[in-house]
Scaffold this motif. Structure first.
Motif, PDB file in Angstrom:
ATOM      1  N   LEU A 151       6.063  -3.136 -24.285  1.00  0.00           N
ATOM      2  CA  LEU A 151       5.349  -1.972 -24.522  1.00  0.00           C
ATOM      3  C   LEU A 151       3.694  -2.282 -24.662  1.00  0.00           C
ATOM      4  N   GLY A 152       3.118  -3.424 -24.822  1.00  0.00           N
ATOM      5  CA  GLY A 152       1.739  -3.726 -24.663  1.00  0.00           C
ATOM      6  C   GLY A 152       1.468  -3.728 -23.252  1.00  0.00           C
ATOM      7  N   VAL A 153       2.258  -4.163 -22.236  1.00  0.00           N
ATOM      8  CA  VAL A 153       2.013  -4.190 -20.945  1.00  0.00           C
ATOM      9  C   VAL A 153       2.089  -3.057 -20.408  1.00  0.00           C
ATOM     10  N   MET A 154       2.840  -1.908 -20.759  1.00  0.00           N
ATOM     11  CA  MET A 154       3.023  -0.714 -20.470  1.00  0.00           C
ATOM     12  C   MET A 154       1.687   0.130 -20.877  1.00  0.00           C
ATOM     13  N   ALA A 155       1.130  -0.205 -22.091  1.00  0.00           N
ATOM     14  CA  ALA A 155      -0.062   0.606 -22.537  1.00  0.00           C
ATOM     15  C   ALA A 155      -1.310  -0.055 -21.749  1.00  0.00           C
ATOM     16  N   TYR A 156      -1.309  -1.301 -21.302  1.00  0.00           N
ATOM     17  CA  TYR A 156      -2.446  -1.809 -20.365  1.00  0.00           C
ATOM     18  C   TYR A 156      -2.248  -1.057 -19.016  1.00  0.00           C
ATOM     19  N   ASP A 157      -1.194  -0.846 -18.393  1.00  0.00           N
ATOM     20  CA  ASP A 157      -0.782  -0.098 -17.170  1.00  0.00           C
ATOM     21  C   ASP A 157      -1.307   1.059 -17.077  1.00  0.00           C
ATOM     22  N   ARG A 158      -1.266   1.983 -18.421  1.00  0.00           N
ATOM     23  CA  ARG A 158      -1.831   3.118 -18.264  1.00  0.00           C
ATOM     24  C   ARG A 158      -3.272   3.403 -18.324  1.00  0.00           C
ATOM     25  N   TYR A 159      -3.928   2.200 -19.040  1.00  0.00           N
ATOM     26  CA  TYR A 159      -5.206   2.264 -19.053  1.00  0.00           C
ATOM     27  C   TYR A 159      -5.932   1.887 -17.770  1.00  0.00           C
ATOM     28  N   LEU A 160      -5.396   1.172 -16.991  1.00  0.00           N
ATOM     29  CA  LEU A 160      -5.735   0.881 -15.597  1.00  0.00           C
ATOM     30  C   LEU A 160      -5.540   2.277 -14.816  1.00  0.00           C
ATOM     31  N   ALA A 161      -4.492   2.699 -15.021  1.00  0.00           N
ATOM     32  CA  ALA A 161      -4.140   3.970 -13.998  1.00  0.00           C
ATOM     33  C   ALA A 161      -5.187   4.967 -14.404  1.00  0.00           C
ATOM     34  N   ILE A 162      -5.457   5.581 -15.643  1.00  0.00           N
ATOM     35  CA  ILE A 162      -6.294   6.557 -16.032  1.00  0.00           C
ATOM     36  C   ILE A 162      -7.796   6.203 -15.997  1.00  0.00           C
ATOM     37  N   CYS A 163      -8.254   5.117 -16.511  1.00  0.00           N
ATOM     38  CA  CYS A 163      -9.595   4.595 -16.377  1.00  0.00           C
ATOM     39  C   CYS A 163      -9.967   3.818 -15.193  1.00  0.00           C
ATOM     40  N   HIS A 164      -9.197   3.405 -14.548  1.00  0.00           N
ATOM     41  CA  HIS A 164      -9.768   2.779 -13.270  1.00  0.00           C
ATOM     42  C   HIS A 164      -8.573   3.065 -11.918  1.00  0.00           C
ATOM     43  N   PRO A 165      -8.686   4.396 -11.718  1.00  0.00           N
ATOM     44  CA  PRO A 165      -7.784   4.904 -10.667  1.00  0.00           C
ATOM     45  C   PRO A 165      -7.871   4.338  -9.409  1.00  0.00           C
ATOM     46  N   PHE A 166      -9.378   3.885  -8.950  1.00  0.00           N
ATOM     47  CA  PHE A 166      -9.525   3.526  -7.629  1.00  0.00           C
ATOM     48  C   PHE A 166      -9.187   2.158  -7.248  1.00  0.00           C
ATOM     49  N   VAL A 167      -9.065   1.241  -8.641  1.00  0.00           N
ATOM     50  CA  VAL A 167      -8.743  -0.141  -8.181  1.00  0.00           C
ATOM     51  C   VAL A 167      -7.356  -0.254  -8.790  1.00  0.00           C
ATOM     52  N   TYR A 168      -6.730   0.627  -9.155  1.00  0.00           N
ATOM     53  CA  TYR A 168      -5.300   0.479  -9.988  1.00  0.00           C
ATOM     54  C   TYR A 168      -4.188  -0.043  -8.980  1.00  0.00           C
ATOM     55  N   ILE A 169      -4.280   0.308  -7.734  1.00  0.00           N
ATOM     56  CA  ILE A 169      -3.389  -0.065  -6.896  1.00  0.00           C
ATOM     57  C   ILE A 169      -3.311  -1.623  -6.674  1.00  0.00           C
ATOM     58  N   THR A 170      -4.703  -2.053  -6.306  1.00  0.00           N
ATOM     59  CA  THR A 170      -4.609  -3.467  -6.119  1.00  0.00           C
ATOM     60  C   THR A 170      -4.633  -4.354  -7.277  1.00  0.00           C
ATOM     61  N   ALA A 171      -5.199  -3.816  -8.498  1.00  0.00           N
ATOM     62  CA  ALA A 171      -5.230  -4.496  -9.728  1.00  0.00           C
ATOM     63  C   ALA A 171      -3.608  -4.777 -10.110  1.00  0.00           C
ATOM     64  N   MET A 172      -2.833  -3.489  -9.972  1.00  0.00           N
ATOM     65  CA  MET A 172      -1.348  -3.717 -10.448  1.00  0.00           C
ATOM     66  C   MET A 172      -0.647  -3.692  -9.444  1.00  0.00           C
ATOM     67  N   GLY A 173      -0.741  -4.697  -8.345  1.00  0.00           N
ATOM     68  CA  GLY A 173       0.103  -4.801  -7.329  1.00  0.00           C
ATOM     69  C   GLY A 173       1.439  -5.303  -7.616  1.00  0.00           C
ATOM     70  N   ARG A 174       2.487  -5.312  -6.745  1.00  0.00           N
ATOM     71  CA  ARG A 174       3.789  -5.717  -7.191  1.00  0.00           C
ATOM     72  C   ARG A 174       3.941  -7.437  -7.668  1.00  0.00           C
ATOM     73  N   ARG A 175       3.209  -8.144  -6.851  1.00  0.00           N
ATOM     74  CA  ARG A 175       2.979  -9.299  -7.651  1.00  0.00           C
ATOM     75  C   ARG A 175       2.717  -9.486  -8.985  1.00  0.00           C
ATOM     76  N   TYR A 176       1.667  -8.793  -9.361  1.00  0.00           N
ATOM     77  CA  TYR A 176       1.216  -8.737 -10.596  1.00  0.00           C
ATOM     78  C   TYR A 176       2.329  -8.041 -11.756  1.00  0.00           C
ATOM     79  N   GLN A 177       2.857  -6.998 -11.191  1.00  0.00           N
ATOM     80  CA  GLN A 177       3.917  -6.346 -11.915  1.00  0.00           C
ATOM     81  C   GLN A 177       4.957  -7.544 -12.263  1.00  0.00           C
ATOM     82  N   VAL A 178       5.374  -7.915 -11.261  1.00  0.00           N
ATOM     83  CA  VAL A 178       6.576  -9.189 -11.483  1.00  0.00           C
ATOM     84  C   VAL A 178       5.807 -10.109 -12.367  1.00  0.00           C
ATOM     85  N   GLN A 179       4.957 -10.668 -12.312  1.00  0.00           N
ATOM     86  CA  GLN A 179       4.266 -11.584 -13.109  1.00  0.00           C
ATOM     87  C   GLN A 179       4.436 -11.307 -14.476  1.00  0.00           C
ATOM     88  N   LEU A 180       3.712  -9.979 -15.027  1.00  0.00           N
ATOM     89  CA  LEU A 180       3.918  -9.436 -16.316  1.00  0.00           C
ATOM     90  C   LEU A 180       5.197  -9.299 -16.857  1.00  0.00           C
TER      91      LEU A 180
END
Length: 316
Positions: A115-144
């Protein structure tokens, strides 16, 4: 806290939800229906995300992880609850009690972190949309996601090992309907004060760390949207985040009542009511809350239904 071997002859007798036979039958029917809907709802989310390429995004990846946790969570407790309601009594060996406690604790810890990770994901998507794709890449998703699962599994081992490092004298009556750790620990024959403190610290970390991330993430989201003065963006963010906040409030509220503030005087049965909420109700509400106002999920469901209808027409 002593270093005692497990007393495998110890049996744990669960008090159960009710001693009235008619009430037990009613609870059995209600909980069975909730259990079925929970499995169908969470499994449906997983299948929908896997089959629709439009949902192959970080948010839905973490949602499938949450649904997987919920399926494991309810399967660790509800089948046993149903069996006990059906036969009218509940008795578990120490090994079965420890296994149930471990699975439930591991899944609850993983869910809290997710639930904490999902909130952080929403923060990146809404506040940093231009770097969201690279910041939350597939590898990082799996690691989290892997970190949440591994932390849950390891946390369960620590808590169960601490609990059952104490001796239990003969048949023990647990004032609960599952082997809930605080209730089982009260039955220890020796002094469990140090263990209670350690488990309190562990529970506080598991709850407060994700809650801090959640509150910080949504605070920054609101601040960013107010600065942009975008009414449409603010409305969309509220629609997306309100469902997450509802799940967070239900889950952390009931968990805090049982694990962080168990010594506060409460009416008999309050701990059972709280447990019913986070063991039975919350896993059912998660798929409903996350999909009720989600246009992407609605579109994916409509696409699946259209495809199914076309297949039926071709078969006819």
């Amino acid at each position: 806290m002593g270093t005692h071997n497990f007393n495998i002859s110890t049996d744990f007798i669960l008090e159960g939800l009710s001693n009235d036979h008619q009430t037990q039958i009613l609870l059995f029917v209600v909980i069975l229906l909730v259990y079925i809907f929970t499995l169908v709802g969470n499994a449906g989310i997983i299948l929908l995300v896997q089959t629709d390429s439009q949902l192959h995004t970080p948010m839905y990846f973490f949602l499938t992880q949450l649904s997987s946790v919920e399926i494991c969570y309810v399967n660790s407790t509800i089948p046993q609850i149903l069996a006990h309601l059906l036969v009218g009594h509940a008795e578990l060996s120490l090994i079965r009690c420890a296994l149930q406690m471990y699975t439930a604790l591991a899944m609850a810890t993983a869910e809290a972190l997710l639930l904490g990770v999902m909130a952080y994901d929403r923060y990146l998507a809404i506040c940093h949309p231009f770097v969201y794709i690279t910041a939350m890449g597939r590898r990082y998703q799996v690691q989290l996601a892997s970190a949440c699962w591994i932390s849950g599994l390891c946390g369960g081992v620590i808590c169960v090992s601490l609990t059952f490092s104490h001796p239990f004298c003969g048949p023990c009556c647990v004032k609960h309907f599952i082997c809930e750790m605080p209730m089982v620990l009260k039955l220890a024959c020796d002094d469990s004060h140090i263990t209670e403190i350690l488990i309190f610290v562990f529970a506080a970390i598991v709850v407060l760390c994700p809650v801090s991330v959640i509150l910080t993430s949504y605070g920054l989201i609101l601040l960013s949207l107010f600065q942009k003065q975008s009414v449409s963006a603010l409305r969309k963010a509220f629609s997306t985040c309100s469902s997450h906040l509802a799940v967070v409030t239900m889950f952390y509220g009931s968990a805090t009542f049982v694990y962080i503030a168990p010594r506060i005087s409460a009416a008999p049965g309050d701990d059972k009511q709280a447990a019913v909420f986070y063991l039975v109700v919350t896993p059912l509400l998660n798929p409903i809350i996350y999909t009720l106002r989600n246009k992407d999920v609605h579109a994916a469901m409509a696409k699946v239904l259209r495809k199914w209808r076309f297949q039926r027409k071709d078969e006819c």
